[in-house]
Design an enzyme around this catalytic site. Structure first.
Site, PDB file in Angstrom:
ATOM      1  N   ARG A  51       0.822  -1.223   0.000  1.00 33.65           N
ATOM      2  CA  ARG A  51       0.000   0.000   0.000  1.00 33.65           C
ATOM      3  C   ARG A  51       0.848   1.262   0.000  1.00 33.65           C
ATOM      4  NH1 ARG A  51      -2.860  -1.213   5.461  1.00 33.65           N
ATOM      5  NH2 ARG A  51      -0.648  -1.543   5.768  1.00 33.65           N
ATOM      6  N   LYS A 148       3.872 -19.118   6.100  1.00 31.41           N
ATOM      7  CA  LYS A 148       3.388 -19.530   7.415  1.00 31.41           C
ATOM      8  C   LYS A 148       3.041 -18.280   8.221  1.00 31.41           C
ATOM      9  CE  LYS A 148       6.623 -19.837  11.102  1.00 31.41           C
ATOM     10  NZ  LYS A 148       7.565 -20.515  11.947  1.00 31.41           N
ATOM     11  N   HIS A 178      10.059 -23.127   4.956  1.00 29.26           N
ATOM     12  CA  HIS A 178      11.402 -22.917   4.410  1.00 29.26           C
ATOM     13  C   HIS A 178      12.393 -23.974   4.885  1.00 29.26           C
ATOM     14  CE1 HIS A 178      11.834 -20.663   8.192  1.00 29.26           C
ATOM     15  NE2 HIS A 178      13.113 -20.932   8.091  1.00 29.26           N
ATOM     16  N   LYS A 182      15.944 -26.289   2.658  1.00 29.91           N
ATOM     17  CA  LYS A 182      17.354 -26.324   3.054  1.00 29.91           C
ATOM     18  C   LYS A 182      18.068 -27.501   2.398  1.00 29.91           C
ATOM     19  CE  LYS A 182      16.681 -23.823   7.315  1.00 29.91           C
ATOM     20  NZ  LYS A 182      17.543 -22.678   7.070  1.00 29.91           N
ATOM     21  N   GLU A 216      17.277 -22.004  19.030  1.00 28.43           N
ATOM     22  CA  GLU A 216      17.559 -20.627  18.637  1.00 28.43           C
ATOM     23  C   GLU A 216      18.165 -19.884  19.825  1.00 28.43           C
ATOM     24  OE1 GLU A 216      14.239 -19.063  15.746  1.00 28.43           O
ATOM     25  OE2 GLU A 216      13.295 -20.038  17.446  1.00 28.43           O
ATOM     26  N   ASP A 235       4.283 -22.492  16.471  1.00 24.58           N
ATOM     27  CA  ASP A 235       5.234 -21.754  15.633  1.00 24.58           C
ATOM     28  C   ASP A 235       6.269 -22.680  14.985  1.00 24.58           C
ATOM     29  OD1 ASP A 235       6.394 -19.314  14.620  1.00 24.58           O
ATOM     30  OD2 ASP A 235       8.032 -19.598  16.054  1.00 24.58           O
ATOM     31  N   HIS A 240       7.662 -26.915  11.053  1.00 23.13           N
ATOM     32  CA  HIS A 240       9.051 -27.266  10.723  1.00 23.13           C
ATOM     33  C   HIS A 240       9.473 -28.635  11.269  1.00 23.13           C
ATOM     34  CE1 HIS A 240       9.126 -23.228   9.415  1.00 23.13           C
ATOM     35  NE2 HIS A 240       9.321 -22.683  10.582  1.00 23.13           N
ATOM     36  N   LYS A 331      13.656 -21.008  22.265  1.00 30.88           N
ATOM     37  CA  LYS A 331      14.338 -19.731  22.055  1.00 30.88           C
ATOM     38  C   LYS A 331      15.265 -19.444  23.232  1.00 30.88           C
ATOM     39  CE  LYS A 331      10.883 -17.719  19.081  1.00 30.88           C
ATOM     40  NZ  LYS A 331      11.789 -17.633  17.935  1.00 30.88           N
TER      41      LYS A 331
HETATM   42  P1  NAP Z   1       5.596  -7.268   7.496  1.00 31.24           P
HETATM   43  O1  NAP Z   1       6.997  -6.815   7.605  1.00 31.24           O
HETATM   44  O2  NAP Z   1       4.589  -6.777   8.492  1.00 31.24           O
HETATM   45  O3  NAP Z   1       5.094  -6.896   6.041  1.00 31.24           O
HETATM   46  C1  NAP Z   1       3.745  -6.925   5.681  1.00 31.24           C
HETATM   47  C2  NAP Z   1       3.623  -6.441   4.267  1.00 31.24           C
HETATM   48  O4  NAP Z   1       2.240  -6.460   3.897  1.00 31.24           O
HETATM   49  C3  NAP Z   1       4.117  -5.035   4.052  1.00 31.24           C
HETATM   50  O5  NAP Z   1       4.798  -4.977   2.818  1.00 31.24           O
HETATM   51  C4  NAP Z   1       2.841  -4.219   3.981  1.00 31.24           C
HETATM   52  O6  NAP Z   1       3.112  -3.097   3.216  1.00 31.24           O
HETATM   53  C5  NAP Z   1       1.932  -5.206   3.256  1.00 31.24           C
HETATM   54  N1  NAP Z   1       0.518  -4.952   3.465  1.00 31.24           N
HETATM   55  C6  NAP Z   1      -0.145  -4.803   4.645  1.00 31.24           C
HETATM   56  N2  NAP Z   1      -1.445  -4.581   4.427  1.00 31.24           N
HETATM   57  C7  NAP Z   1      -1.620  -4.565   3.086  1.00 31.24           C
HETATM   58  C8  NAP Z   1      -2.738  -4.386   2.238  1.00 31.24           C
HETATM   59  N3  NAP Z   1      -3.971  -4.167   2.723  1.00 31.24           N
HETATM   60  N4  NAP Z   1      -2.556  -4.451   0.920  1.00 31.24           N
HETATM   61  C9  NAP Z   1      -1.324  -4.673   0.387  1.00 31.24           C
HETATM   62  N5  NAP Z   1      -0.223  -4.867   1.125  1.00 31.24           N
HETATM   63  C10 NAP Z   1      -0.377  -4.816   2.471  1.00 31.24           C
HETATM   64  O7  NAP Z   1       5.480  -8.848   7.525  1.00 31.24           O
HETATM   65  P2  NAP Z   1       6.634  -9.908   7.149  1.00 31.24           P
HETATM   66  O8  NAP Z   1       7.466 -10.133   8.342  1.00 31.24           O
HETATM   67  O9  NAP Z   1       7.280  -9.525   5.874  1.00 31.24           O
HETATM   68  O10 NAP Z   1       5.774 -11.235   6.966  1.00 31.24           O
HETATM   69  C11 NAP Z   1       4.977 -11.490   5.830  1.00 31.24           C
HETATM   70  C12 NAP Z   1       4.380 -12.883   5.947  1.00 31.24           C
HETATM   71  O11 NAP Z   1       5.427 -13.828   6.014  1.00 31.24           O
HETATM   72  C13 NAP Z   1       3.554 -13.122   7.219  1.00 31.24           C
HETATM   73  O12 NAP Z   1       2.536 -14.032   6.932  1.00 31.24           O
HETATM   74  C14 NAP Z   1       4.557 -13.752   8.175  1.00 31.24           C
HETATM   75  O13 NAP Z   1       3.920 -14.550   9.142  1.00 31.24           O
HETATM   76  C15 NAP Z   1       5.343 -14.595   7.200  1.00 31.24           C
HETATM   77  N6  NAP Z   1       6.708 -14.919   7.652  1.00 31.24           N
HETATM   78  C16 NAP Z   1       7.613 -13.933   7.873  1.00 31.24           C
HETATM   79  C17 NAP Z   1       8.897 -14.253   8.264  1.00 31.24           C
HETATM   80  C18 NAP Z   1       9.946 -13.201   8.476  1.00 31.24           C
HETATM   81  O14 NAP Z   1      11.105 -13.566   8.709  1.00 31.24           O
HETATM   82  N7  NAP Z   1       9.611 -11.933   8.411  1.00 31.24           N
HETATM   83  C19 NAP Z   1       9.250 -15.593   8.442  1.00 31.24           C
HETATM   84  C20 NAP Z   1       8.306 -16.589   8.202  1.00 31.24           C
HETATM   85  C21 NAP Z   1       7.030 -16.233   7.801  1.00 31.24           C
HETATM   86  P3  NAP Z   1       2.278  -1.710   3.337  1.00 31.24           P
HETATM   87  O15 NAP Z   1       2.144  -1.390   4.784  1.00 31.24           O
HETATM   88  O16 NAP Z   1       3.140  -0.749   2.560  1.00 31.24           O
HETATM   89  O17 NAP Z   1       0.999  -1.978   2.664  1.00 31.24           O
END
Ligand code: NAP
Length: 484
Positions: A51, A148, A178, A182, A216, A235, A240, A331
């Site tokens: 967004r 996830k 993920h 690996k 971890e 989690d 995993h 953790k």
């Molecule tokens: P994040 O940092 O909170 O990013 C969320 C993203 O969604 C942002 O780019 C946000 O951008 C976008 N977004 C939010 N509302 C939106 C909307 N209405 N329309 C379009 N885009 C929207 O989350 P993240 O850590 O990257 O995680 C993303 C997913 O991966 C989640 O399901 C999380 O559980 C999973 N995950 C993450 C990790 C990790 O290491 N981060 C690991 C495993 C799984 P804007 O605010 O600009 O819209």
């Protein structure tokens, strides 16, 4: 050694959540590596979506900063980075509204592989799936990648599956875990099924027990909202550790083919016994080493959520009846280490006498760090002085054994994204697998919630709560050291 890399067709990869943490830290730097290594066809494109109000140039500048932060200088190449950034565009879309979808549809090409990565909160999976259809972006061959957590219990996982199934065929859905991307985890399958050596011994008759550890050093790191509602069981174990368990325990699939492999994994989950309360230890880390404790970090002084869990499992089938599988994850532990250790039974008779030192053969599959496989075997201690036994590791650290120097072992995300583009679902979870895993997990969680089970405190930097040690000690076994 002849390298046979399966080619990838040109693609448009849409990344919803392109500005988010996962996209910036893993997905985009991972794609850069594939691009630099020549595996991403030069006419492929990444269309990042979120967004936030910005144009493609500002988004590229942001990715360039993320690359500088995540990719070591020694692995950077300015020319490749410039060319890669040119392949990226940014489109503003609000997944829950109408704005931007037309621009996204217009940005996509008709004649290349199309994939959409849902790197957003699960609450957005439904609106994105619907939006892709409403705006005719989801062609019949369009693939979607979902992150996830895939639900927080069986009901929510079923609901998510139903939401996706309303718009996509199962063959189009790539649920990422993920851990399956690996190198070592895939090597586990190669070791098991490409060698005659292990498979005849791979059963309860010869395997004493199996340990799966995912340790971890970090705490919950600003993810309190999500983590306190999830805990280690949801989690880590449901996904995993369960996936690792399936690959260790499954029957040989008739072919290395997505349905064949996933059918065999599913059978393992179905064969899991319910876990007795006495076979589970839950823990929560204390404050220490200058860091806050779990309850301080999550902001709830009464939180009953576990940041550590150890379980003893049994698989009721012909192959594994009687062999315990010990799983633990937590953790703020002593070291960051993920490994699977298969410990074989003692030889039936020792010809070397009672007092001779002896240690079981253990096959250790190190998932991270230092991916590799070690088998410890008993040999004669070299030198004079009679026959004394000593155990030595037969070590295969992939980076050294294959001369890759670490550089060419792709990160799990890069490999999995390339598999999406190739249309290979083998390393992705099927909907019924995820539901079966929740069906096994839910009653365990319900049972400890019903008795208001309190996790046991453990010291940061330790190996977990005392009772977790007892879980294996009382069976006359020991946990392996948690070491990097
Ligand atoms: P994040 O940092 O909170 O990013 C969320 C993203 O969604 C942002 O780019 C946000 O951008 C976008 N977004 C939010 N509302 C939106 C909307 N209405 N329309 C379009 N885009 C929207 O989350 P993240 O850590 O990257 O995680 C993303 C997913 O991966 C989640 O399901 C999380 O559980 C999973 N995950 C993450 C990790 C990790 O290491 N981060 C690991 C495993 C799984 P804007 O605010 O600009 O819209």
């Amino acid at each position: 050694m002849v390298s046979r890399v399966i080619p990838v067709e040109p693609f448009d990869l849409v990344v919803f959540g392109g500005t988010g943490d996962l996209a910036q830290r893993k997905i985009l730097p991972g794609l850069l590596r594939r691009f630099t290594d020549g595996q991403m066809p030069p006419d492929s494109r990444v269309i990042a979506v979120a967004r936030s109000d910005m144009d493609s140039a500002s988004f590229r500048a942001r990715v360039a900063r993320a690359i500088a932060e995540t990719v070591p200088d020694s692995h950077r190449d300015a020319g490749s980075e410039r060319a890669f950034l040119e392949r990226i565009d940014y489109v503003m879309v609000d997944a829950t509204g109408e704005a931007g979808w037309r621009d996204l549809a217009a940005a996509l090409r008709p004649d290349v592989v199309r994939a959409v990565y849902f790197s957003v909160a699960p609450a957005l999976f439904g609106p994105i799936a619907e939006g892709l259809h409403r705006h005719e972006i989801a062609r019949a061959d369009c693939r979607i990648v979902v992150e996830k957590p895939f639900g927080q219990d069986l009901d929510s996982a079923r609901a998510l599956n139903a939401t996706l199934a309303a718009h996509f065929d199962e063959k189009q859905i790539y649920r990422i875990d993920h851990y399956l991307g690996k190198e070592t985890v895939q090597n586990l399958m190669a070791v098991r099924f490409a060698n005659i050596l292990f498979e005849p011994l791979w059963n309860a008759q010869f395997v004493d027990h199996v340990q799966i550890t995912v340790a971890e050093t970090v705490g919950i790191e600003g993810r309190a909202g999500y983590y306190d509602a999830a805990g280690a069981m949801r989690d880590m174990v449901q996904n995993h550790l369960m996936q690792l368990l399936c690959l260790i325990a499954m029957e040989p699939p008739y072919r290395f083919d997505p349905e064949a492999v996933r059918d065999e994994k599913l059978k393992v989950i179905h064969a899991l016994d319910p876990v007795a309360p006495g076979d589970i230890v839950r823990g929560q880390y204390n404050a220490g080493n200058g860091q806050p404790g779990y309850r301080d970090e999550c902001g709830d002084p009464d939180s009953l959520t576990e940041s550590y869990i150890a379980l003893k499992l049994h698989i009721s089938n012909w192959r594994w009846k009687g062999t315990p599988f010990y799983l633990r994850t937590g953790k703020r532990l002593r070291a960051r280490a993920s490994e699977i250790a298969v410990t074989f039974k003692e030889p039936p008779h020792s010809i070397f006498g009672e007092g001779e030192r002896w240690k079981e053969n253990t096959l250790v599959i190190r998932v991270q760090p230092n991916e590799g496989i070690t088998l410890n075997v008993m040999i004669k201690e070299p030198g004079p002085g009679g026959m004394r036994l000593v155990d030595v590791p037969l070590d295969m650290t992939f980076a050294e054994a294959l001369g890759a120097g670490g550089r060419d072992i792709p990160d799990a995300y890069e490999r999995l994204i390339m598999d999406v583009i190739r249309g290979n679902q083998t390393l992705f979870m099927r909907g019924d697998e995820v539901e079966a895993a929740w069906a096994w997990t839910d009653p365990i969680i319900a049972a400890w919630q019903a008795r208001e089970d309190r996790p046991q405190p453990y010291e940061p930097g330790s190996a977990g709560p005392e009772d977790a040690l007892m879980l294996v000690h009382r069976d006359g076994r020991r946990w392996r050291e948690i070491s990097p």
